[in-house]
Scaffold this active site. Structure first.
Site, PDB file in Angstrom:
ATOM      1  N   ASP A 174     -37.583  18.929 -80.265  1.00  0.00           N
ATOM      2  CA  ASP A 174     -36.947  20.046 -79.561  1.00  0.00           C
ATOM      3  C   ASP A 174     -37.563  20.064 -78.165  1.00  0.00           C
ATOM      4  O   ASP A 174     -38.712  20.467 -77.983  1.00  0.00           O
ATOM      5  CB  ASP A 174     -37.216  21.353 -80.313  1.00  0.00           C
TER       6      ASP A 174
ATOM      7  N   LYS B 280     -32.714  25.909 -69.655  1.00  0.00           N
ATOM      8  CA  LYS B 280     -34.059  26.030 -69.095  1.00  0.00           C
ATOM      9  C   LYS B 280     -34.288  25.028 -67.977  1.00  0.00           C
ATOM     10  O   LYS B 280     -34.604  25.419 -66.867  1.00  0.00           O
ATOM     11  CB  LYS B 280     -35.102  25.907 -70.198  1.00  0.00           C
TER      12      LYS B 280
ATOM     13  N   TRP C  77     -40.669  28.908 -81.756  1.00  0.00           N
ATOM     14  CA  TRP C  77     -39.481  28.067 -81.968  1.00  0.00           C
ATOM     15  C   TRP C  77     -39.677  27.082 -83.114  1.00  0.00           C
ATOM     16  O   TRP C  77     -38.754  26.848 -83.901  1.00  0.00           O
ATOM     17  CB  TRP C  77     -39.065  27.360 -80.681  1.00  0.00           C
TER      18      TRP C  77
HETATM   19  C1  PLP Z   1     -35.211  28.642 -75.683  1.00  0.00           C
HETATM   20  C2  PLP Z   1     -35.616  27.739 -76.760  1.00  0.00           C
HETATM   21  C3  PLP Z   1     -34.880  27.594 -77.951  1.00  0.00           C
HETATM   22  C4  PLP Z   1     -33.647  28.433 -78.234  1.00  0.00           C
HETATM   23  O1  PLP Z   1     -32.597  28.043 -77.429  1.00  0.00           O
HETATM   24  P1  PLP Z   1     -31.138  28.651 -77.580  1.00  0.00           P
HETATM   25  O2  PLP Z   1     -30.347  27.731 -76.703  1.00  0.00           O
HETATM   26  O3  PLP Z   1     -31.192  30.056 -77.110  1.00  0.00           O
HETATM   27  O4  PLP Z   1     -30.725  28.566 -78.995  1.00  0.00           O
HETATM   28  C5  PLP Z   1     -35.313  26.678 -78.880  1.00  0.00           C
HETATM   29  N1  PLP Z   1     -36.407  25.931 -78.681  1.00  0.00           N
HETATM   30  C6  PLP Z   1     -37.137  26.041 -77.565  1.00  0.00           C
HETATM   31  C7  PLP Z   1     -38.343  25.171 -77.385  1.00  0.00           C
HETATM   32  C8  PLP Z   1     -36.786  26.937 -76.575  1.00  0.00           C
HETATM   33  O5  PLP Z   1     -37.517  27.044 -75.454  1.00  0.00           O
END
Ligand code: PLP
Length: 355
Positions: free
Chosen positions: A168, A192, A101
């Protein structure tokens, strides 16, 4: 058969959240209407947004200098929205790249300006977090991925820097008490640890905005979303409501301290079981192991397929490692009960005896 949901995302939600969400589809708050049928500018829904914003701020212990937004496009959109709003020809985006990511954040930022990968951990196949970095003198901000969902590493303390810090937090938001005020912008796809897919939480310190010269389309402009109270256009009404239900659940259960206690209990048990059994090993540096996503392997790679088959037959859902990493990944988000990890560890022990 009882199922145990270790999905990495979208992932497990508290049962009571699912029940309330289902009820709201038939009759939202005794309005006689479905949450799917009400206008987003009704007082009913404005109250949902406001309560969700206030609960986020309470859980994060943040003051009025921060704004809470519920946007679309996923965390993936933030990979470009952050640099679009914060990076121009006068600066450099400094990014710590410790996994899949972070890597995407680098690629998208480079569309908007200069990028410096200030640290990366590819030398050891992303099995640790490289915290050794220097910022370029013209850094516009530093971006980190607080939990590397795919690789199973997590920052357990955060860099102190004199430029805006951007996190993030998609896969570890609200998993533990966090010094959120050390960050200037935080984002997290909800699916998540916070709710249903379709909404992304963005928390911004207002003073970092308005520093780039480019023209920004309204829908991508944080300032415009702030001015509109996160209701610039039709938001993902149902996803925001599910996030509100989850946020309420976190507070009711005892807040972030209690989430951390549970998450540590689960992850300690799993990592201890991996250490005890020679059939399994975890290559991640102990200090950097994630309490959300444990990534580990079978010592004999030939045993991976039979172990995954056993997991499947015993109702262990979503434990196959990410396609580029392989091995096993067990995600233990807030809503996962300890009993699921206990059942998984018992299965590992059973497999170890037979193998
Ligand atoms: C899952 C994830 C993403 C991507 O998320 P989307 O909502 O599918 O765009 C980005 N960063 C991290 C750390 C993730 O776990």
């Amino acid at each position: 058969m009882q199922l145990h949901n270790f999905n990495s995302g979208p992932s497990i939600l508290p049962p009571e959240v699912l029940i309330q969400a289902a009820e709201s589809i038939h009759n939202f708050n005794n309005t006689g209407l479905s949450i799917l049928e009400i206008g987003h500018r009704t007082s009913w829904f404005m109250e949902v947004v406001q309560e969700a914003q206030q609960t986020v701020k309470r859980l994060m212990d943040l003051g009025d200098e921060y704004e809470v937004l519920f946007l679309q496009g996923g965390a993936t959109m933030q990979f470009m929205q952050v640099p679009m709003n914060m990076l121009d020809e006068n600066g450099t985006a400094a990014i710590c790249d410790n996994g899949v990511w972070g890597n995407k954040a680098v690629k998208e930022a480079s569309i908007f300006g200069k990028v410096k990968v200030v640290s990366d951990s590819s030398d050891k196949k992303y099995t640790y977090i490289n915290k050794d970095f220097e910022l370029p003198s013209d850094a516009s901000y530093l971006h980190i991925t607080t939990n590397n969902t795919v690789e199973g590493t997590q920052w357990h303390s955060f860099p102190q820097v004199n430029v805006p810090l951007i996190g993030d937090m998609s896969s570890d938001i609200f998993c533990r008490p966090t010094p959120f005020n050390q960050f200037d912008l935080i984002y997290a796809g909800a699916q998540k640890n916070m709710g249903a897919a379709g909404v992304t939480l963005v928390v911004i310190k207002k003073s970092i905005l308005g520093k780039v010269s480019r023209k920004i389309p309204a829908i991508l402009n944080y300032q415009k979303h702030i001015e509109a109270g996160s209701l610039l256009n039709t938001p993902p009404v149902f996803s925001i409501y599910v996030s509100l239900l989850t946020l309420r659940w976190i507070e009711k259960e005892g807040g972030l301290q209690e989430m951390e206690r549970r998450n540590k209990e689960k992850s300690d048990l799993l990592y201890k079981t991996i250490e005890e059994l020679p059939q399994f090993y975890c290559p991640i540096d102990k200090v950097d192991r994630s309490i959300m996503n444990a990534v580990f392997f079978l010592t004999d790679p030939e045993k991976e397929a039979p172990f995954l088959a056993l997991c499947k037959s015993e109702g262990m859902i979503g434990v196959k490692g990410y396609r580029t990493v392989g091995g096993i990944r067990v995600s233990m988000y807030n809503a996962l009960p300890l009993s699921s990890v206990q059942a998984f560890c018992a299965l590992m022990k059973r497999f170890a005896i037979d193998n």
